[in-house]
Design a protein around this motif. Structure first.
Motif, PDB file in Angstrom:
ATOM      1  N   MET A   7       0.828  -1.201   0.000  1.00  0.00           N
ATOM      2  CA  MET A   7       0.000   0.000   0.000  1.00  0.00           C
ATOM      3  C   MET A   7       0.872   1.263   0.000  1.00  0.00           C
ATOM      4  O   MET A   7       0.671   2.177  -0.789  1.00  0.00           O
ATOM      5  CB  MET A   7      -0.870  -0.040   1.256  1.00  0.00           C
ATOM      6  N   ALA A   8       1.863   1.279   0.896  1.00  0.00           N
ATOM      7  CA  ALA A   8       2.724   2.457   0.991  1.00  0.00           C
ATOM      8  C   ALA A   8       3.506   2.644  -0.305  1.00  0.00           C
ATOM      9  O   ALA A   8       3.660   3.764  -0.795  1.00  0.00           O
ATOM     10  CB  ALA A   8       3.678   2.309   2.181  1.00  0.00           C
ATOM     11  N   GLN A   9       3.965   1.530  -0.882  1.00  0.00           N
ATOM     12  CA  GLN A   9       4.717   1.642  -2.144  1.00  0.00           C
ATOM     13  C   GLN A   9       3.846   2.169  -3.267  1.00  0.00           C
ATOM     14  O   GLN A   9       4.273   3.009  -4.049  1.00  0.00           O
ATOM     15  CB  GLN A   9       5.282   0.280  -2.542  1.00  0.00           C
ATOM     16  N   LEU A  10       2.625   1.660  -3.332  1.00  0.00           N
ATOM     17  CA  LEU A  10       1.733   2.129  -4.388  1.00  0.00           C
ATOM     18  C   LEU A  10       1.476   3.617  -4.244  1.00  0.00           C
ATOM     19  O   LEU A  10       1.496   4.364  -5.213  1.00  0.00           O
ATOM     20  CB  LEU A  10       0.398   1.376  -4.333  1.00  0.00           C
ATOM     21  N   GLN A  11       1.219   4.027  -2.996  1.00  0.00           N
ATOM     22  CA  GLN A  11       0.890   5.432  -2.782  1.00  0.00           C
ATOM     23  C   GLN A  11       2.060   6.349  -3.087  1.00  0.00           C
ATOM     24  O   GLN A  11       1.910   7.393  -3.684  1.00  0.00           O
ATOM     25  CB  GLN A  11       0.415   5.655  -1.347  1.00  0.00           C
ATOM     26  N   TYR A  12       3.246   5.929  -2.645  1.00  0.00           N
ATOM     27  CA  TYR A  12       4.389   6.814  -2.823  1.00  0.00           C
ATOM     28  C   TYR A  12       5.069   6.625  -4.165  1.00  0.00           C
ATOM     29  O   TYR A  12       5.433   7.587  -4.841  1.00  0.00           O
ATOM     30  CB  TYR A  12       5.424   6.586  -1.713  1.00  0.00           C
ATOM     31  N   ARG A  21      -3.083   3.277 -13.978  1.00  0.00           N
ATOM     32  CA  ARG A  21      -3.388   3.955 -12.727  1.00  0.00           C
ATOM     33  C   ARG A  21      -4.729   3.550 -12.129  1.00  0.00           C
ATOM     34  O   ARG A  21      -4.886   3.434 -10.922  1.00  0.00           O
ATOM     35  CB  ARG A  21      -3.434   5.465 -12.977  1.00  0.00           C
ATOM     36  N   ARG A  22      -5.694   3.343 -13.055  1.00  0.00           N
ATOM     37  CA  ARG A  22      -7.034   3.038 -12.565  1.00  0.00           C
ATOM     38  C   ARG A  22      -7.024   1.731 -11.764  1.00  0.00           C
ATOM     39  O   ARG A  22      -7.589   1.629 -10.693  1.00  0.00           O
ATOM     40  CB  ARG A  22      -7.995   2.935 -13.759  1.00  0.00           C
ATOM     41  N   LEU A  23      -6.325   0.733 -12.311  1.00  0.00           N
ATOM     42  CA  LEU A  23      -6.220  -0.543 -11.614  1.00  0.00           C
ATOM     43  C   LEU A  23      -5.473  -0.374 -10.295  1.00  0.00           C
ATOM     44  O   LEU A  23      -5.817  -0.992  -9.288  1.00  0.00           O
ATOM     45  CB  LEU A  23      -5.499  -1.569 -12.485  1.00  0.00           C
ATOM     46  N   ALA A  24      -4.443   0.476 -10.325  1.00  0.00           N
ATOM     47  CA  ALA A  24      -3.676   0.703  -9.112  1.00  0.00           C
ATOM     48  C   ALA A  24      -4.557   1.319  -8.034  1.00  0.00           C
ATOM     49  O   ALA A  24      -4.484   0.941  -6.869  1.00  0.00           O
ATOM     50  CB  ALA A  24      -2.493   1.605  -9.406  1.00  0.00           C
ATOM     51  N   GLN A  25      -5.397   2.258  -8.461  1.00  0.00           N
ATOM     52  CA  GLN A  25      -6.309   2.877  -7.483  1.00  0.00           C
ATOM     53  C   GLN A  25      -7.211   1.825  -6.866  1.00  0.00           C
ATOM     54  O   GLN A  25      -7.474   1.835  -5.671  1.00  0.00           O
ATOM     55  CB  GLN A  25      -7.177   3.962  -8.156  1.00  0.00           C
ATOM     56  N   LYS A  26      -7.688   0.913  -7.718  1.00  0.00           N
ATOM     57  CA  LYS A  26      -8.564  -0.135  -7.209  1.00  0.00           C
ATOM     58  C   LYS A  26      -7.802  -1.016  -6.219  1.00  0.00           C
ATOM     59  O   LYS A  26      -8.305  -1.379  -5.163  1.00  0.00           O
ATOM     60  CB  LYS A  26      -9.105  -0.982  -8.370  1.00  0.00           C
ATOM     61  N   ARG A  27      -6.561  -1.320  -6.584  1.00  0.00           N
ATOM     62  CA  ARG A  27      -5.737  -2.144  -5.693  1.00  0.00           C
ATOM     63  C   ARG A  27      -5.562  -1.446  -4.341  1.00  0.00           C
ATOM     64  O   ARG A  27      -5.637  -2.068  -3.294  1.00  0.00           O
ATOM     65  CB  ARG A  27      -4.377  -2.389  -6.359  1.00  0.00           C
ATOM     66  N   ILE A  28      -5.340  -0.118  -4.394  1.00  0.00           N
ATOM     67  CA  ILE A  28      -5.162   0.625  -3.147  1.00  0.00           C
ATOM     68  C   ILE A  28      -6.413   0.506  -2.281  1.00  0.00           C
ATOM     69  O   ILE A  28      -6.326   0.251  -1.082  1.00  0.00           O
ATOM     70  CB  ILE A  28      -4.809   2.108  -3.423  1.00  0.00           C
ATOM     71  N   SER A  29      -7.587   0.624  -2.929  1.00  0.00           N
ATOM     72  CA  SER A  29      -8.778   0.563  -2.073  1.00  0.00           C
ATOM     73  C   SER A  29      -9.025  -0.860  -1.565  1.00  0.00           C
ATOM     74  O   SER A  29      -9.485  -1.039  -0.437  1.00  0.00           O
ATOM     75  CB  SER A  29     -10.019   1.171  -2.747  1.00  0.00           C
ATOM     76  N   ASP A  30      -8.669  -1.875  -2.355  1.00  0.00           N
ATOM     77  CA  ASP A  30      -8.764  -3.262  -1.847  1.00  0.00           C
ATOM     78  C   ASP A  30      -7.827  -3.466  -0.653  1.00  0.00           C
ATOM     79  O   ASP A  30      -8.193  -4.074   0.346  1.00  0.00           O
ATOM     80  CB  ASP A  30      -8.372  -4.279  -2.934  1.00  0.00           C
ATOM     81  N   LEU A  31      -6.613  -2.941  -0.818  1.00  0.00           N
ATOM     82  CA  LEU A  31      -5.634  -3.093   0.260  1.00  0.00           C
ATOM     83  C   LEU A  31      -6.115  -2.404   1.519  1.00  0.00           C
ATOM     84  O   LEU A  31      -5.986  -2.923   2.624  1.00  0.00           O
ATOM     85  CB  LEU A  31      -4.286  -2.477  -0.153  1.00  0.00           C
ATOM     86  N   ARG A  32      -6.695  -1.208   1.299  1.00  0.00           N
ATOM     87  CA  ARG A  32      -7.178  -0.444   2.448  1.00  0.00           C
ATOM     88  C   ARG A  32      -8.229  -1.264   3.193  1.00  0.00           C
ATOM     89  O   ARG A  32      -8.224  -1.326   4.419  1.00  0.00           O
ATOM     90  CB  ARG A  32      -7.740   0.904   1.967  1.00  0.00           C
ATOM     91  N   ARG A  33      -9.101  -1.932   2.416  1.00  0.00           N
ATOM     92  CA  ARG A  33     -10.156  -2.734   3.044  1.00  0.00           C
ATOM     93  C   ARG A  33      -9.553  -3.918   3.811  1.00  0.00           C
ATOM     94  O   ARG A  33      -9.902  -4.168   4.950  1.00  0.00           O
ATOM     95  CB  ARG A  33     -11.138  -3.232   1.973  1.00  0.00           C
TER      96      ARG A  33
END
Ligand SMILES: Nc1nc2c(ncn2[C@@H]2O[C@H](COP(=O)(O)OP(=O)(O)OP(=O)(O)O)[C@@H](O)[C@H]2O)c(=O)[nH]1
Ligand SMILES: [Mg+2]
Length: 428
Positions: free
Chosen positions: A132-137, A170-182
């Motif tokens: 998650m941190a890697q994706l965000q940064y 990016r769109r898929l990455a955003q989805k991954r971020i929200s899955d990870l967050r969950r």
């Protein structure tokens, strides 16, 4: 070409670069690149050289001055660097421009720290947090173009779960971020439940800068065998062990992930769940490596992170560790006079450990309230609870009842009251 290390892992040749504020003097004896070098080593790099610039304002295009960027390019060629590691956090544009000038991969401090976490993450939770941190940064910075140069998969800044995301948009990455967050939120909730279930216990958390000796202290106090090493970020997962701080004061002692100056924000956020234990602790032990030349800024940066985690006001003891490695003990009384809750110890030799134990015992005793309970002699559950969680001072027998007096934490008293049922209790 990178070389193989003893374990058969490719070691990238690294050039360290750092722009430092104009020299203030008075920092003699301290190598300004020491921490960056140790971080680079923790990421598996083979440090070949360094370039430092004193700078009052970063250059908008290249962070360091443009002349300095040329010098870095020359030096990188001279030492055959596979990677340039910047001690400053860079914008994606800085990275791009520096890479174009130097023709070498550039990784900044945050990416370096994330890379260390990616290498060390063992548990599912730690791996999700790093991803998650890697994706965000790193997402805007992740790039393929250097993989062909190093002839290896990834390398620093391109390693870890984030690598999987190179091909997705990016769109898929955003989805991954929200899955990870969950997923992380679910883990956090589960941990919270576990911590709540233990809330009738006394809890103490070891916190502090990376490499301060938190795990060593856990081992010394509890006889645990948690892995320790002179590498930054050895511990990434919280460990909890039981510790008998004194008779009648059993404690759950937790080790935590180390902090570092300018901890990447995404990391603080995603490691929140790991720090769940600390967030409930009755007492924090802030462990400091007192053998370092200038521990004060490290103490302050830990206090800053504790503040960000809403733990700034939690009862805290400052534990000055590695007393055995300190040549001159003159600083100790100075630090102790600033903060009365200071205890100097050596987790290696055991010096000061007894005092620490006494201070923790006194802390819990002070937090305790008097109790005076009459219960049926057959109520073994309550009697053993009082003996385990409280400090029993007086026991007398009155026909079929037993009267027990002593001190216990207020929240335990509530539990004892429930165990005793209504009407049989006298509280003072
Ligand atoms: N001389 C000396 N060295 C110590 C002492 N306590 C710990 N160390 C050393 O300091 C290094 C770091 O110790 P750790 O216990 O792994 O530190 P930590 O705070 O858990 O570090 P991270 O998990 O990496 O954040 C190890 O090499 C230890 O052997 C001490 O009292 N004296
Ligand atoms: Mg540790």
């Amino acid at each position: 070409m990178p070389e193989l290390d003893r374990n058969g892992v490719w070691r990238e040749r690294a050039l360290l670069v750092a722009a430092l504020p104009p020299s203030k003097g008075g920092q003699e004896g301290q190598d300004p690149l020491d921490e960056l070098r140790r971080l680079a080593q923790a990421a598996g790099a083979d440090v070949q050289g360094s370039v430092v610039q004193r700078l009052s304002r970063p250059d908008p295009a290249t962070y360091v001055g443009s002349g300095k960027a040329e010098e870095i390019a020359l030096k990188a060629r001279e030492v055959s660097a596979d990677v340039i590691i910047s001690g400053n956090n860079l914008s994606p544009a800085h990275v791009r421009n520096l890479e174009n000038i130097t023709n070498t991969k550039v990784v900044d401090r945050t990416e370096l720290i994330l890379d260390i976490f990616a290498r060390r993450a063992m548990t599912k939770q730690a791996r999700l947090q790093v991803e998650m941190a890697q994706l965000q940064y790193s997402l805007p910075r992740l790039r393929r173009k250097w993989t062909h140069l190093s002839r290896i998969e990834g390398g620093i800044g391109l390693r870890g779960p984030g690598e999987k995301q190179l091909e997705v948009d990016r769109r898929l990455a955003q989805k991954r971020i929200s899955d990870l967050r969950r997923s992380l939120e679910q883990i956090r909730k589960r941990k919270e439940r576990e911590v709540t279930e233990r809330s009738h216990q006394n809890t103490v958390s070891l916190v502090g800068y990376t490499n301060a000796g938190k795990s060593s202290l856990l081992n010394t106090l509890t006889g645990a065998k948690v892995h320790t090493s002179d590498t930054l970020f050895t511990t990434l997962d919280t460990r909890t062990r039981s510790w008998q701080a004194a008779k009648g004061i059993p404690v759950l002692l937790s080790d935590t992930v180390g902090f570092i100056r300018d901890l990447p924000h995404a990391l603080v956020e995603s490691f929140h769940a790991t720090l769940e234990e600390s967030s409930r602790a009755d007492l924090l032990l802030h462990v400091v490596d007192i053998s370092l030349p200038d521990p004060l800024p490290l103490i302050q940066s830990v206090e800053k992170v504790l503040g960000e985690l809403n733990l700034g006001a939690r009862p805290t003891f400052l534990i000055l560790n590695k007393l055995d490695a300190l040549r001159d003990r003159i600083e100790i009384p100075i630090l102790a006079s600033k903060n009365p809750n200071t205890i100097a110890v050596s987790s290696r030799t055991g010096e000061g450990i007894e005092e620490l134990r006494e201070r923790v015992r006194d802390f819990f005793i002070k937090e305790m309230v008097e109790f005076d309970i009459r219960t049926h002699q057959a109520n073994g559950k309550l009697i053993s609870f009082l003996r385990k969680m409280g400090r029993v001072t007086n026991v007398t027998y009155e026909e079929e009842l037993v009267r027990i007096r002593g001190r216990i934490l207020e929240r335990h008293l509530g539990r004892a009251t429930k165990m005793n049922g209504e009407g049989l209790i006298d509280e003072e």
